[in-house]
Design an enzyme around this catalytic site. Sequence first.
Site: not given
Lengths: 308, 106, 534
Positions: B104-105
């Site tokens: 994910g970010c």
Amino acid sequence: MGTLIVVLTYIAYVFIVVVYSVKIVAWLRMPPHIRWDLYPVIHEEHYRYGGSYYEQPEWWTKPRPRNTWRSLLYSLKDNFYMGEYYERNRLYWLFLLPWHLGFIFIITFHVLCFFAAAAMVAGLDIAAGSAQLAGKGFYYLLLITGGIAFVTGTFGSMGMPIVRLADRGLRNFSMPMNYFNYLFFLVVYGSGLLAWLFLDPTLDEYRTYWVGLITLTPPELHPVTILHIVLFDLFLIYLPFTRSTHYITRILAYFFIRWDDEPNLRGSALEKRILGLLQQKISWEGKHIPKGKSWVEAAIESGLPEKK
Amino acid sequence: MPQLEVGGKSYEVDEDGFLQELEKWTRDFAQGYATIEGIEGELTEEHWKLIDYIREYYAQFGIAPMIRKMCKDTGFDLKKIYVLFPSGPAKGACKLAGLSKPTGCV
Amino acid sequence: MKKTVHVAEFTRLGGQVTELDPAEFIALPPPYDKMEKPPIRTLTDDQRKRMDTTLDGIVAVGLQPPATPEEEKAFIEKFLAGLEKLFSVEDNWTFLQPLMHTLEYCVKCQICSDACPVYVSSGRQDIYRPTMRPELFRRIVSTYVKKEHPLLRKIKGSDIELNWQTLARLAELAYRCTLCRRCAQVCLLGCDNALVSREIRKVFSQQMGIAPKEIHEKGSVQQLRVGSSTGMTPAALKDILEFTEEEIEAKLGRKIKIPVDKKGAEILLIHNAGEFIAWPENLEAFVIILDAAGVDWTLSSEIAGYDSINYGVWYDDVQFARVAIRQSQAAKSLGVRKISFGECGHAHKAGIVIADRVVAGDLNIPRESSLPLLEEIVMSGRIKLDPSRNDFPVTLHDPCNMVRLMGIVEPQRRILKKICPQFREMTPHGVENYCCGGGSGFAITQSTNFPDWRNSVSGRMKMKQVLDAFQDAPGPEVKKYVCAPCSNCKGQFRDMLDYYGAWEKSSIYYGGLVELIVNAMVDLKQPFIQWEWH
């Protein structure tokens, strides 16, 4: 010979109009797509810096002023100017622009010839020394458009292969058809230029030709003019096989892709179309996509494997 | 899938050496991996404190703890963590703790 | 003179189409012109056996070579079947018109090449020209999908003989474009070569199930399974929010309860869940501002309702639609009036613009950016701000998705001009900005040597812009702030600044927009920005 060019000309014009229309209708008939806008969007109020209606809180409650005229002028401008080329590859622009002006002016010239011939049939005298002002005006208008077409077209067609061969990027992405086009168009414009410079300095023969077309009487013309007219007719027939429709489709792409910022409001016609498109079945074969389902059904599923 | 030899045993890891089979993790794995990561000698009590903390958090929540929470709960500041694990909290400590690479970010 | 790469070289078996030479990359200002470590790692022999690296030696997708000729044949056939679907209204109404236009009307004039930061930064490597992948793609379509007559293909120069490796290289090449769409912006014909990158990715994903792990398996698939691509479950979210509340209390001196699943709230804030873990100060700042301004808002704890990301926008229409629908459902079940997206560029573009033609009826809940709301709060004087607290050089990075691709340009600038006395622009900026280098999923693609490529090639232009913007105080004695209102861009800045040692050499720090707002709030005793977390 005269009959041949009358028939050929009619065929050429009908052909180009029909094929262009088919291509453009096919372009326009493609379904609406997902929004893929790109800023600046010229009809927007803040187009100067590329702003959109999303810059305001609760944009859906605010008016979205659109300036369609500005967009139209902006998109047409580059048919005659090609600013990005001027900024980014000036040598290329130096030949590309005349080459394109050649197209625009030679077609304008012929269309004007049609009107001039129609006026002549109606009794107008078109000549430098015409007593009628309109006749004088027509004479010079034709001389200017025709002259520009032949000169810029010939210049551009000669320069384009040179710049294409000289530029590493352009050379690598060239196809044999490019060079054929340059040669063919050079012959078209060049024959016109020669006929004009050495045989027909007033371009009177084109008026005779168009009067002949309108009255359906085979005209008597000099062989070099005939050569040019035959080549020009072939040019018209050939154009639809090239990417030349981009004169029009580039504007469509601006309006219907790059600047298409129409929101999908509840109850709108657009929403209805989208809902229809979402009902279509998809056949992609990736494991995460269910077989034989519609877009809606596929999106509602999570696409995850069943629990083991 | 690449395999990695650690302490005589073979483990499935990703391209960057993160363990792919959490259940195969042992303290020997962490100790063996420490050498690969350039940590000299035996792992100290402080190393284990962080590794255990990360593993406990992961067992409870399924993700690695936030670095700030890690610092607060273990009492180590970020500098200290880098001293203990020169590759840092994610690429060093979490790797030794057997977690897979953060996604994910983050 | 540079060696020209022809499309035909993509079909050659073995070898690399291009060898990258860091000496050819565009120069950075000193001391960054001399890098101590080799900029790009080479892969091990073992890795090269498992993954195809024959494009440029870099791996984003890393396709595994087929074991048998039958396998190779099946692979190519399946791909070609997918290619055909790209031209069908049923399977690809979503992008049919823009794709067809680009394939038909690009004249390969190359003016888009110099607009591309990857091409220019790499020292103008032919393979990175925005026209290269569409050309390769077009030839495959001409020969295998349209099955044009061999003579016509000769005239058009569109003949190609396909093998597995060509497709492996095409897949990699589709992941060397950040989808920033600068190329499309300069095209006078309205073509969009970046879209072709996306559509190639789409065939690989929707037809073959092939995409970088970080984007698909650990990205959108994980988000649909547990709620977030970070793997954060609703229980983990709760724990993180509790910790965030403690942190806020420590900094602000009073407790704020973060609203979660508050029925009937005015706004559902969908934030990037990666922020909660990696940059919790961004969420803290949002909480502090919204609380101080008296906004009625909530977070959601439903699947996809607490993570704004929608990676599908980069590679897969179906995954895109799934996430978009779930985000809207989360808002619908809470009965909020609107959705506001936090500082995340692709989530802005995906959730506000692209989802617009995917969600319909009562799922079409009004969606907007949080930036205009923040501007309204800052300008209204509802919170007391002291700009002198932000008296350090600040520059603004424009996330492509938010700016060039949706036209939100000025709100963030008006805020910075009001609260940062030393604000300065990069050149160019606004809708002509350069991508951070981490766009279209690159910032989260963390495996093998791809991050090296991203830091040294795709992000290089941005790095240069940042250094140029701070050239009045280049040394480490002055602390400087790159404001990047996007999680993805921040991830890229974190990696890139670290890669170049920019904190040690120049004291360059990065962060979001709301952190600067809160840093200027007179209510806080201590500065909110903590430089030591560089």
